[in-house]
Design an enzyme around this catalytic site. Structure first.
Site, PDB file in Angstrom:
ATOM      1  N   ASN A  64      43.952  33.287  42.733  1.00  0.00           N
ATOM      2  CA  ASN A  64      44.778  33.379  41.665  1.00  0.00           C
ATOM      3  C   ASN A  64      44.579  32.613  40.427  1.00  0.00           C
ATOM      4  O   ASN A  64      44.101  31.377  40.220  1.00  0.00           O
ATOM      5  CB  ASN A  64      46.383  32.616  42.079  1.00  0.00           C
ATOM      6  CG  ASN A  64      46.334  32.850  43.530  1.00  0.00           C
ATOM      7  OD1 ASN A  64      46.683  33.924  43.912  1.00  0.00           O
ATOM      8  ND2 ASN A  64      46.295  31.670  44.147  1.00  0.00           N
ATOM      9  N   GLU A 124      35.657  31.761  44.627  1.00  0.00           N
ATOM     10  CA  GLU A 124      36.954  31.930  44.209  1.00  0.00           C
ATOM     11  C   GLU A 124      36.859  31.772  42.464  1.00  0.00           C
ATOM     12  O   GLU A 124      37.480  32.415  41.763  1.00  0.00           O
ATOM     13  CB  GLU A 124      37.883  30.741  44.644  1.00  0.00           C
ATOM     14  CG  GLU A 124      38.149  31.012  46.276  1.00  0.00           C
ATOM     15  CD  GLU A 124      38.410  32.434  46.715  1.00  0.00           C
ATOM     16  OE1 GLU A 124      38.962  33.289  45.679  1.00  0.00           O
ATOM     17  OE2 GLU A 124      38.019  32.688  47.808  1.00  0.00           O
ATOM     18  N   GLU A 139      35.079  42.156  45.608  1.00  0.00           N
ATOM     19  CA  GLU A 139      34.710  41.283  46.760  1.00  0.00           C
ATOM     20  C   GLU A 139      33.400  41.380  47.230  1.00  0.00           C
ATOM     21  O   GLU A 139      32.469  40.317  47.216  1.00  0.00           O
ATOM     22  CB  GLU A 139      35.343  41.620  48.179  1.00  0.00           C
ATOM     23  CG  GLU A 139      37.115  41.231  47.923  1.00  0.00           C
ATOM     24  CD  GLU A 139      37.322  39.917  47.370  1.00  0.00           C
ATOM     25  OE1 GLU A 139      36.395  38.974  47.525  1.00  0.00           O
ATOM     26  OE2 GLU A 139      38.464  39.547  47.134  1.00  0.00           O
TER      27      GLU A 139
HETATM   28  N1  TRP Z   1      40.688  37.431  47.578  1.00  0.00           N
HETATM   29  C1  TRP Z   1      40.442  36.527  48.399  1.00  0.00           C
HETATM   30  C2  TRP Z   1      39.059  36.065  48.563  1.00  0.00           C
HETATM   31  O1  TRP Z   1      38.145  36.844  48.775  1.00  0.00           O
HETATM   32  C3  TRP Z   1      40.866  37.116  50.181  1.00  0.00           C
HETATM   33  C4  TRP Z   1      42.060  36.460  50.406  1.00  0.00           C
HETATM   34  C5  TRP Z   1      42.808  35.480  50.328  1.00  0.00           C
HETATM   35  C6  TRP Z   1      43.436  37.523  51.193  1.00  0.00           C
HETATM   36  N2  TRP Z   1      44.101  35.576  50.846  1.00  0.00           N
HETATM   37  C7  TRP Z   1      44.311  36.613  51.532  1.00  0.00           C
HETATM   38  C8  TRP Z   1      43.149  38.593  51.559  1.00  0.00           C
HETATM   39  C9  TRP Z   1      45.321  37.152  51.975  1.00  0.00           C
HETATM   40  C10 TRP Z   1      44.255  39.358  52.118  1.00  0.00           C
HETATM   41  C11 TRP Z   1      45.207  38.399  52.530  1.00  0.00           C
HETATM   42  O2  TRP Z   1      38.650  35.185  48.178  1.00  0.00           O
HETATM   43 ZN    ZN Z   2      37.039  37.233  47.374  1.00  0.00          ZN
END
Ligand code: TRP
Ligand code: ZN
Length: 925
Positions: free
Chosen positions: A272, A305, A327
């Site tokens: 986020n 992140e 990703e």
């Molecule tokens: N975007 C996150 C990452 O790869 C992945 C992620 C975090 C996620 N929480 C999640 C994916 C909940 C699906 C549901 O760093």
């Molecule tokens: Zn990621």
């Protein structure tokens, strides 16, 4: 009533949104049994004509009020049903929609949207959780400027956080017990990057000055009392920020960067904007609570992140089919960060190991998909090893084909072109192609083709002409994915791939030959990247002075299965002399696999001779097949690896002494067209370990002693390598005969575990090595030690997870029953993903012999858990359900048990969509 098959979405159906939301202002008030969310959305019509209605997503929202341009909306103008709010036209091209909804974070066990964990409130919006907070077009190509006011009880929730920069805060006018804080994020973003937190937390603060001289406040927020466990995460963050400036020219862009750790979280962490939310597992570490692997995991996830700020946030995905755009690229970036800060070779070995254990099996299972799938039912099911890890391999292949500098020009161009946009995988490849001038049209097929390609190699050397001829052939068989596409009338992408094959030729004297392809004026380099772009291609090298041993796919230059006949002697030559450390390791693994395949066959013959199949109750089945199948040369090679490790790189030696995992051996058996026999695989692997232990005992003892630490614990490369090799030696010594075990090994294990805070063994790496070893031994010390360990660590949740996991992965008979008993333990909680992953995924995913028990007991256990869990947390239940992926590769008896288990899940009324897709695909076959 049976659950309906979930609706499938298709990439080809993409259409731009009819409305954009230019800005969104939220007010989230947290109360005792609910939260009230007020949202003010500036809606702007996006495409002329089309649907006039304004359609917003909304899930589990209680609608309290709705107004348009300041006037309450007539109920006749809208409907809210099937998770959509539909406001009928006519509507002006711009309008302001205000909504008030109530939500119930305390009842949110899915951990998607706004939920409670312990005494705080947290959000998880990716991929589709924002619609569980307020009405919104919940799709990544709607990019919005967000501001957010969070309001809650002042004493219970001192910290009120959201994305971006804090702009104001105060006590509520009408209630002095409550306070509020207002946040503003200047960057437009998709709603999946929205976050808020209301909790009582401790905070570790620091400062970072960017390359251009801007000061950034860094903050790591944790549960009160855990400040002494945040230092490593903070250090990792600063390292990652510097690295991204140096390697990719990317700087941070807000005044604050916050990380909040939470104990209930479905995945590792979430990027986020300005407010990362992390699973505690990837934040908290102290030498006595976290292992070396945990420290490394923290480095990598913090970096991952952080790197998303550019690859994911500033440039985001057009739709969820493009998930690998952010990703795969971000995993590649965190891998490179790992390689630049630790050992490059060891990092690469560990990544390839993970790919083989996690991704290759996905390609042969019912959920097979390319890194960009053309369809899905539940996007949560596509946060997979394929999208992440194979996605990173695809980026890495472009890096290999372009070289580091052209690749950097490509990323520079990508950011210059697409900053602030929601784009596709084609856009990334186009930037790479345009910046490098290298044609990547054929390469793009990697995005659309599922399955692990096979690369067949054959070679010959002609001493008179001094020519070495190498013929490479690629094949890629259809997977379950093509079957699914065909069934739904979708087009299949096929065609030859562009595969970069890095090659060296190792001469008899151990040196690499300079490489000159026929037609070239002179030799250049000793490693060359060949582009395989045809089904079959022949490469001729000239002026090769003697018959070389080919070192193919150096540094694992492509995610393929190599088929190349090389003799034991040739593999031993590569193990000793290959310049490429990865391929030295790889040669050892290939040799070990060959030995173990012979061992598996020997175990199966021995089982037949006993006129009974070995089964889970017979722990000494490994004795049956003797050790004739283990060549002395293999034992000697292992001894040399150990010596070399002591003299040189112990981390590499530890990797080399780590025999191929049972899951990798299962893959090798399947490649031979045979059903997987988990008992024989386990028995052969244990037998080889015991043989090595017996033959090399003195060497293991000497190495163990020589590697006794002399400095205070630090998770640095040198120490990590020494501990890895020392613990590998201890692991082998624990495979000794009972007398030696009892006289020399068990006392050491128990002493190590009792060592608490001492310098040698008072770290969690040594503690866990001892505990995991002891958990495999049917000796009286086992139970008492496990009980002591629990008592000592019962208040440290992440250590309790380890305690569950070592029991779930134990070799001992009766492990399934033990897992069932542990599910009744007061510390077990189906609502906590980390607990479920430790105990249930530990058993189903990391204990193949017991999960695939011949009597179906493992499958029944999994089905029981999935049935209960799918109603609590569908995402986690679905991940557990993936344990059944391989079920058709076993014998008829096991298949029958698995089918019963899968059908039992499929019959559940209102089965969660996540699980329905996974189980449905598994049963389709
Ligand atoms: N975007 C996150 C990452 O790869 C992945 C992620 C975090 C996620 N929480 C999640 C994916 C909940 C699906 C549901 O760093
Ligand atoms: Zn990621």
């Amino acid at each position: 009533m049976r659950t309906e098959t979930p609706v499938t979405l298709y990439l080809k159906d993409y259409a731009p949104p009819a409305w954009r939301i230019e800005s969104a202002d939220l007010h989230v008030a947290i109360h005792d049994d609910h939260a009230e969310v007020r949202a003010r959305l500036d809606c702007v019509r996006n495409t002329a004509g089309g649907d006039d209605a304004l359609v917003l997503n909304g899930e589990a929202l209680e609608l309290v009020g709705l107004s348009l341009d300041g006037a309450p909306l007539d109920p006749a103008r809208y409907v809210y049903g099937d998770d959509l709010l539909r406001i009928a036209g006519p509507l002006p091209d711009r309008c302001v929609l205000e909504s008030v909804v109530r939500i119930r974070p305390d009842l949110n066990t899915q951990l998607s949207g706004l939920y409670r964990s312990q005494d705080g409130y947290f959000t998880q919006c990716e991929p589709e959780g924002f619609r569980r907070i307020t009405f919104f077009p919940d799709r990544p190509d709607v990019m919005t400027k967000f501001s957010c006011t969070v309001e809650a009880d002042r004493a219970r929730f001192p910290h009120l956080l959201s994305n971006g920069n804090p702009v104001a805060a105060g006590v509520c006018d009408d209630d002095a017990a409550r306070h509020w804080a207002r946040w503003d994020d200047p960057y437009a973003k998709p709603c999946y990057l929205f976050a808020l937190v209301a909790a009582r937390l401790d905070v570790l603060e620091d400062e970072y000055v960017t390359a251009s001289g801007r000061k950034v406040r860094l903050a790591v927020y944790v549960e009160p009392g855990k400040l002494d466990q945040c230092g490593h995460a903070m250090a990792a963050l600063k390292k990652a920020m510097r690295w991204d400036e140096e390697r990719f020219g990317l700087e941070y862009d807000l005044d604050q960067y916050m990380i909040v750790a939470v104990g209930d979280f479905n995945m590792g962490a979430m990027e986020n904007k300005g407010l990362n939310i992390f699973n505690t597992k990837y934040v908290l570490a102290r030498p006595d609570t976290a292992t070396d692997a945990d420290y490394q995991g923290i480095d990598r996830v913090v970096a991952h992140e952080y790197f998303h700020n550019w690859t994911g946030n500033r440039v985001t995905c057009r739709d969820w089919f493009q998930l690998s755009l952010k990703e795969g690229l971000t995993v590649f970036r965190d891998q490179e960060f790992g390689a630049d800060t630790h050992s490059r070779a060891v990092t690469r070995i560990q990544e390839v190991r993970a790919l083989r254990v996690g991704q290759f099996p996905e390609d042969v299972g019912p959920m097979a998909h390319p890194i960009r799938p053309a369809s899905y039912a539940e996007i949560n099911n596509f946060y997979t090893a394929t999208v992440y890890n194979k996605g990173a391999e695809v980026i890495r292949m472009m890096h290999t084909l372009l070289g580091r500098e052209a690749f950097r020009r490509g990323t520079d161009l990508y950011f210059a072109r697409h900053d602030g946009q929601a784009v596709t995988c084609e856009d990334f490849v186009a930037a790479m192609q345009d910046a490098s001038g290298i044609d990547l049209a054929q390469f793009r097929r990697w995005y659309a083709r599922a399955g692990t390609p096979r690369l067949n190699a054959s070679s010959s050397y002609d001493a008179t002409t001094r020519r070495y001829t190498l013929t490479l052939t690629q094949t890629l068989a259809p997977t379950a994915y093509e079957k699914r596409l065909t069934e739904s009338g979708q087009a299949i992408v096929d065609g030859t791939l562009h595969i970069p094959v890095a090659l060296g030729l190792v001469l008899p004297n151990g040196n690499d030959a300079p490489l000159k392809l026929a037609g070239e004026a002179e030799a250049s380099g000793t490693t060359r990247v060949l582009s395989l772009t045809e089904p079959t291609q022949t490469f001729v090298f000239e002026d090769i002075p003697a018959a070389p041993v080919a070192s193919l796919l150096r540094d694992f230059s492509a995610p393929v299965q190599l088929e190349f006949e090389q003799t034991d002697a040739e593999l031993a030559h590569l193990m000793a002399h290959d310049d490429d450390a990865f391929n030295r390791w790889e040669a050892g693994q290939r040799l070990a696999t060959r030995v173990l395949l012979a061992g598996i066959a020997a175990q199966q013959r021995a089982a037949l001779m006993r006129h009974t199949l070995p089964h889970a109750g017979e722990d000494d089945s490994w004795r049956g097949a003797g050790s004739d199948w283990i060549p002395d040369a293999f034992v000697a090679a292992c001894g040399r690896v150990l010596d070399a490790g002591l003299a040189g790189d112990p981390a590499l030696a530890a990797e080399a002494l780590n025999l191929p995992a049972e899951a990798v051996l299962a893959e090798a058996v399947v490649s031979l067209g045979q059903p997987i026999d988990p008992e024989a695989i386990h028995a052969a692997r244990v037998a080889l370990r015991r043989h090595l232990a017996a033959r090399l005992r003195d060497a293991f003892e000497a190495a163990w002693a020589a590697l006794t630490p002399t400095a205070a614990y630090a998770p640095d490369g040198a120490q990590v390598g020494q501990r890895a090799l020392r613990n590998a030696c201890l692991g082998y010594l624990a495979e000794s005969d009972v007398e030696y075990l009892q006289s020399a090994v068990v006392p050491r294990l128990t002493a190590q575990l009792a060592a608490g805070g001492n310098m040698t063994d008072g770290n969690m790496t040594s503690q866990m090595a001892a505990l995991a070893t002891l958990a495999n031994l049917d000796l009286p010390e086992r139970e008492a030690t496990l009980a002591d360990f629990y008592t000592r660590w019962q208040n440290e949740a992440l250590v309790v997870d380890k305690w569950f996991a070592v029991q779930a992965t134990s070799r001992l008979p009766g492990t399934a029953a033990r897992v069932r008993a542990l599910m009744q333990h007061p510390a077990f909680d189906l609502k906590n993903p980390n607990r479920v992953y430790a105990l249930i995924r530990g058993f189903c995913g990391a204990n193949p012999r017991h999960f695939h028990a011949f009597d179906g007991s493992g499958y029944a256990l999994a089905a029981d858990v999935i049935s209960e869990l799918q109603a609590i947390n569908p995402q986690v239940a679905s991940r557990i359900a993936r344990s059944f992926d391989r079920w058709r590769q076993f014998d008829a008896g096991r298949q029958a048990h698995a089918r019963v288990a899968l059908e039992r899940i499929a019959e559940i009324e209102d089965l969660a969509k996540d699980v329905a897709e996974v189980v449905g695909n598994a049963l389709k076959g």
